[in-house]
Design an enzyme around this catalytic site. Sequence first.
Site, PDB file in Angstrom:
ATOM      1  N   HIS A   1       0.812  -1.213   0.000  1.00 21.61           N
ATOM      2  CA  HIS A   1       0.000   0.000   0.000  1.00 21.61           C
ATOM      3  C   HIS A   1       0.846   1.263   0.000  1.00 21.61           C
ATOM      4  O   HIS A   1       0.422   2.299  -0.517  1.00 21.61           O
ATOM      5  CB  HIS A   1      -0.977  -0.041   1.168  1.00 21.61           C
ATOM      6  CG  HIS A   1      -1.901  -1.205   1.054  1.00 21.61           C
ATOM      7  ND1 HIS A   1      -2.906  -1.253   0.128  1.00 21.61           N
ATOM      8  CD2 HIS A   1      -1.916  -2.407   1.680  1.00 21.61           C
ATOM      9  CE1 HIS A   1      -3.528  -2.411   0.214  1.00 21.61           C
ATOM     10  NE2 HIS A   1      -2.940  -3.129   1.143  1.00 21.61           N
TER      11      HIS A   1
ATOM     12  N   CYS B   1      -8.926  -3.693 -12.934  1.00 28.17           N
ATOM     13  CA  CYS B   1      -8.095  -2.756 -12.170  1.00 28.17           C
ATOM     14  C   CYS B   1      -7.024  -3.569 -11.457  1.00 28.17           C
ATOM     15  O   CYS B   1      -7.306  -4.592 -10.856  1.00 28.17           O
ATOM     16  CB  CYS B   1      -8.941  -1.966 -11.180  1.00 28.17           C
ATOM     17  SG  CYS B   1      -9.943  -2.977 -10.075  1.00 28.17           S
TER      18      CYS B   1
END
Length: 753
Positions: free
Chosen positions: A367, A680
């Site tokens: 992340h 995605c």
Amino acid sequence: MPISVGAPRLLLRRLREVMAERESAQARLDKVVVLIASNMVAEVCSLYLRRRDSSLELFATEGLNPEAVHNTHLKAGEGLVGLIAEHGEPMQFADAQVHPAFSYRPETGEEVYHSFLGVPILRGGHTIGVLTVQNRTQRHYSDEEVEALQTTAMVIAEMIASGGLVVSEEGGQEARREQSARFTGVTISEGVALGHVVLHEPRIVVTKLIAEDVELERRRLAQAIDELTGMIDGMLERGDLQRAGEHREVLEAFRMFAHDRGWRSRLDEALLTGLTAEAAVQRVRNDTRARMLRQIDPYARERLHDIDDLSNRLLRVLAGGAGTAAAGNLPQDTILIARTMGPAELLDYDRQRLRGLVLEEGGSASHVAIVARALGIAAISQAKGVLDAVEPGDAAIVDAEGGELHVRPTPEVVSAYADKVRFRARRQAQYAALRNVPAVTLDGARVSLNINAGLVFDLPHLDQSGADGIGLFRTELQFMIASTFPRLEQQTRIYKAILDAAGERPVTFRSLDVGGDKVLPYFRVNKEENPALGWRAIRMALDRPALFRTQVRALLRAAHGRELRIMLPMIGDVAELTAARTLIDREVTILKRHARPEPKKLLVGAMIEVPALLYQLDRVLPLADFASVGSNDLMQFLFATDRGNMLVADRFDALNPAALLALRVIVEAAARHNVPLNLCGEMAGKPLEAMALIGLGFRSISMAPASVGPVKAMVLSLDATDLWVRLQELLACTSTSVREELKSYAAEKGVQI
């Protein structure tokens, strides 16, 4: 005669006085060896420092021939001095001259001395010199004398490091840090950045080495250790981690070291010699690193980072704070370097000053990597050993296209990269010229290129990239950077700002995808053996419907009068999609009952990322208004490879025929049911992988904003029909990847990849 108990402290006080005098470096060194000889009741004290070629040069002596200073050099490993430097440990000999390693140097006049004690001068666990004492008589030096000499050597090392005893550019580890160094890593956010090093967790420079009140220093250290262990225990209890796997293990290692009685005992022993709390931490760190560096066991060597991190944290606590460099004055061209960090920590930094990021750990799907791409900064990870080799302020170049970091680059390297930056700027200008050009293949297929986003500052990228919309808005990132759970009003305000910025372009909001490797610091969860397969995403939403309904309510309010697209992550069974839609429908009913403004159109989609859904497509797709493939998790689950584990993350290629066949099944099912389909994930943002997706039949893909230009250039040069024919042949092959075949196809057809 052994030294008295108070002698080491007296010596340290005298050393402090010498350091306060305004004299040349050589004069200070000359006084230092006299002080040591007197304190140790030794007839000789000599100080050797390592030169750039790893030889050892006599820099100061009391007792040997003064003419030998700077004229006596020992090769690496030569003599007893070289032996001590090589092993990094104290050694003593009652009759040094009979030892096989003894190297006779007539210019020193040491042949009349028999007993010998030498200790390494350590800095960062590396030997930067050797400190010795000698006596005419054969004698055994006591443990107290060895300890005193080691403590003195540590003080000398810190004096050299802080500039107090800068005797020559040739001396020590610090001099080697002037040399250029190159590190390789894995690209997590493309780009090239030239700038200067800033350490995410700044090192504390120990300037006060000698204690004035030993008992006060003991109390300070005990209090700091208690505070540090409390912080570590608190983080582990809260689950306040970027990943529940490797980073939790790091904190577990910290806790193990912090509670280790041996470590605490060594710290106390160092304090009793007269050092300050900070100097004692540095002394024990140096000694421990020196031992570990010489061990063959790879596990033990890996613990070096833990020792460094723990020591740095403890030093910061002693200094009055455990903060990061984000709160400091950053240079305009910051190259941030860290062992690892979370996405919220990266967002603390001034984006106008941040040019590049280098991590020792972490993968491209982490992340913090997602945030780095959103910030548009060049970033690489897995640059092993970089923290040991850099100093704040070092010039550095991050080549996040080639996966390299250059520290203290030569003028030739700087010039080459300056040219590369100019070339990249010209290439970006070419992509910018395509911003308003529709992405249409040579055979007329329109491809929708969307961006992935997750934070408000991503929104300008929508216009800058020329994207068709936001194909994935990761709502969880706002939750991850918040200190408390965002309330209904806060969420509504954020979602409205995103829709306002997008205008007429579509925005697909993914409902809260937390759990697994995305842990909220204020949300208590149980530790899981396999968090990626555990209680996360839609599973958590259905078990905690109040959280899910609050988010849905905020989205409905924010989208009044506009189209709202909600995408549900980690659907593994038709029943989950049905249950989630029921909760959404209930919120819509409540909205109507209270006559509140509602969206013009509501579309609910399912993410296809759990392999079990591949066998339920004909049941799931009729219930969905659209579908989106989450390629990151789908590939992870298809090949049973943890994308955050660097040992296996790159073991299987996304262009493996098995992966492409699975994607083809999804494309064909979506076409049968006339359901709009998007993808995605990392695949979409790489021109070669995006080319394969278009060849399979995808006509909508979502990527990082910086990838839109390169992917659009590829689309404009591609004949999708021709590629579809070639792909059918390639998917029948038995190879583990069709990457090279697709590269050859692109070269043959002139496709820009």
